[in-house]
Enzyme design. Structure first.
Site, PDB file in Angstrom:
ATOM      1  N   LEU A  33      44.491  34.874  -4.934  1.00  0.00           N
ATOM      2  CA  LEU A  33      44.130  34.870  -6.436  1.00  0.00           C
ATOM      3  C   LEU A  33      42.633  35.205  -6.557  1.00  0.00           C
ATOM      4  O   LEU A  33      41.926  35.121  -5.533  1.00  0.00           O
ATOM      5  CB  LEU A  33      44.439  33.390  -6.780  1.00  0.00           C
ATOM      6  CG  LEU A  33      45.687  32.775  -6.615  1.00  0.00           C
ATOM      7  CD1 LEU A  33      45.767  31.307  -7.319  1.00  0.00           C
ATOM      8  CD2 LEU A  33      46.725  33.620  -7.606  1.00  0.00           C
ATOM      9  N   HIS A  37      43.718  36.553 -12.150  1.00  0.00           N
ATOM     10  CA  HIS A  37      44.698  35.412 -11.928  1.00  0.00           C
ATOM     11  C   HIS A  37      44.122  34.200 -12.722  1.00  0.00           C
ATOM     12  O   HIS A  37      44.763  33.138 -13.400  1.00  0.00           O
ATOM     13  CB  HIS A  37      45.130  34.915 -10.613  1.00  0.00           C
ATOM     14  CG  HIS A  37      45.770  35.922  -9.880  1.00  0.00           C
ATOM     15  ND1 HIS A  37      45.137  36.663  -8.583  1.00  0.00           N
ATOM     16  CD2 HIS A  37      46.967  36.312 -10.048  1.00  0.00           C
ATOM     17  CE1 HIS A  37      46.130  37.578  -8.213  1.00  0.00           C
ATOM     18  NE2 HIS A  37      47.270  37.400  -9.262  1.00  0.00           N
ATOM     19  N   GLN A 153      55.319  45.923 -16.263  1.00  0.00           N
ATOM     20  CA  GLN A 153      55.897  44.639 -15.783  1.00  0.00           C
ATOM     21  C   GLN A 153      55.875  43.485 -17.164  1.00  0.00           C
ATOM     22  O   GLN A 153      56.830  42.797 -17.651  1.00  0.00           O
ATOM     23  CB  GLN A 153      55.053  43.838 -14.611  1.00  0.00           C
ATOM     24  CG  GLN A 153      55.292  42.310 -14.422  1.00  0.00           C
ATOM     25  CD  GLN A 153      54.678  41.753 -13.282  1.00  0.00           C
ATOM     26  OE1 GLN A 153      55.523  42.285 -12.009  1.00  0.00           O
ATOM     27  NE2 GLN A 153      53.828  41.061 -13.294  1.00  0.00           N
TER      28      GLN A 153
HETATM   29  O1  PAF Z   1      52.707  40.369 -10.869  1.00  0.00           O
HETATM   30  C1  PAF Z   1      52.904  39.769 -10.029  1.00  0.00           C
HETATM   31  O2  PAF Z   1      51.903  39.147  -8.990  1.00  0.00           O
HETATM   32  C2  PAF Z   1      54.487  39.398  -9.540  1.00  0.00           C
HETATM   33  O3  PAF Z   1      55.130  40.637  -9.940  1.00  0.00           O
HETATM   34  C3  PAF Z   1      54.954  38.322 -10.050  1.00  0.00           C
HETATM   35  C4  PAF Z   1      55.113  38.436 -11.514  1.00  0.00           C
HETATM   36  C5  PAF Z   1      54.496  36.933  -9.649  1.00  0.00           C
HETATM   37  C6  PAF Z   1      56.472  38.299  -9.635  1.00  0.00           C
HETATM   38  O4  PAF Z   1      56.746  38.164  -8.299  1.00  0.00           O
END
Ligand code: PAF
Length: 280
Positions: A33, A37, A153
């Protein structure tokens, strides 16, 4: 803050919180992290009574020649960051507990997973959608938090939540950058000193593209050319893609009117980095 490895422990905690009438936020991560994050966890803590952070390097979203084995891991540092940020629970499952022997169910999506990163990483979003669906089913949060750095994503998850009727609010959070503009990413640790310097070319190129658009340039191909020229001037950089797409459906657009996503993926040495901006 508790750290648990099993689905049943997560469910027990969440069940208790629900009994107490508390709201629950989820921050899915692959660990290692950083401040990006932390900004997601901070936001989740500010909007929910309890926050679950999942730390799981998900094997199904890595292609055969990608960095699953070498992906950086540091559970002690991750736990400290989560605790400081006020998370209530870390879910840190072992891969064989997430994907039981004989596992064979996947969540796949047509259309918006095929372009941009999907071109070079054809199985990536299948893995992401599968693991995120599993986390949604395990934690059943009110809200889940994703970074805008992984713009495709974020769009894919929003689409999946709509298509599969998950009753979860998806919250997109801004990109967090280093002082010199490089978007924070766990993969930045792969860069050596020269590559780290070269990597600033991504944000520099995007800033120029954004300025060009703000000055009135409407043709996507011209904006893309400015961005490509700047990236190509960096000897350690190799373009994977530079695309301008409609932010609502990720379809390529010829002009930059409306809300568009300008997204790039660039190899710096062997490390593939992504960055983007969204207009309006
Ligand atoms: O963005 C990430 O770190 C990953 O793609 C996730 C969303 C945790 C899925 O493993």
């Amino acid at each position: 803050m508790k750290i648990v490895e099993t689905v049943s422990e997560v469910r027990q905690c969440v069940k208790q919180w629900r009994k107490e009438g508390l709201t629950v936020g989820l921050v899915p991560t692959m660990g290692y992290l950083h401040e990006g994050h932390k900004s997601l966890i901070d936001r989740a803590v500010s909007e929910n009574d309890r926050v679950v952070v999942s730390v799981f390097v998900n094997p199904t979203q890595f292609g055969p020649n990608e960095d699953f084995e070498s992906y950086p891991r540091d559970m002690d540092k991750d736990s400290a960051l989560c605790e400081d940020a006020g998370a209530s629970l870390i879910f840190h499952p072992q891969p064989e507990k997430m994907y039981l022997d004989g596992y064979s169910t996947f969540v796949d999506m047509d259309t918006i997973t095929k372009g941009l990163c999907g071109k070079t990483r054809p199985t990536h979003f299948r893995g992401v959608c599968t693991v995120v669906s599993k986390l949604f089913n395990i934690v059943a949060p009110d809200r889940a938090y994703f970074g805008q750095k992984d713009a495709q994503q974020l769009a894919v998850i929003k689409h999946m939540v709509r298509d599969l009727n998950f009753d979860i609010d998806i919250v997109g959070c801004p990109i967090i950058r280093e002082e010199d503009g490089l978007a924070k990413s766990s993969r930045n640790t792969y860069l050596n000193e020269a590559e780290r310097k070269a990597a600033t070319v991504l944000s520099r190129a995007l800033s120029e593209g954004k300025k060009f658009m703000a000055d009135g340039e409407k043709k996507s191909s011209d904006v893309k050319k400015i961005i490509c020229d700047i990236i190509s001037s960096e000897p350690l950089a190799k373009i994977d893609y530079v695309e301008i797409v409609d932010w609502n459906n990720l379809e390529p657009v010829e002009d930059t009117e409306g809300q568009v996503l300008c997204a790039i993926a660039v190899y710096i040495g062997k490390t593939r980095l992504i960055d983007n901006f969204v207009t309006l």
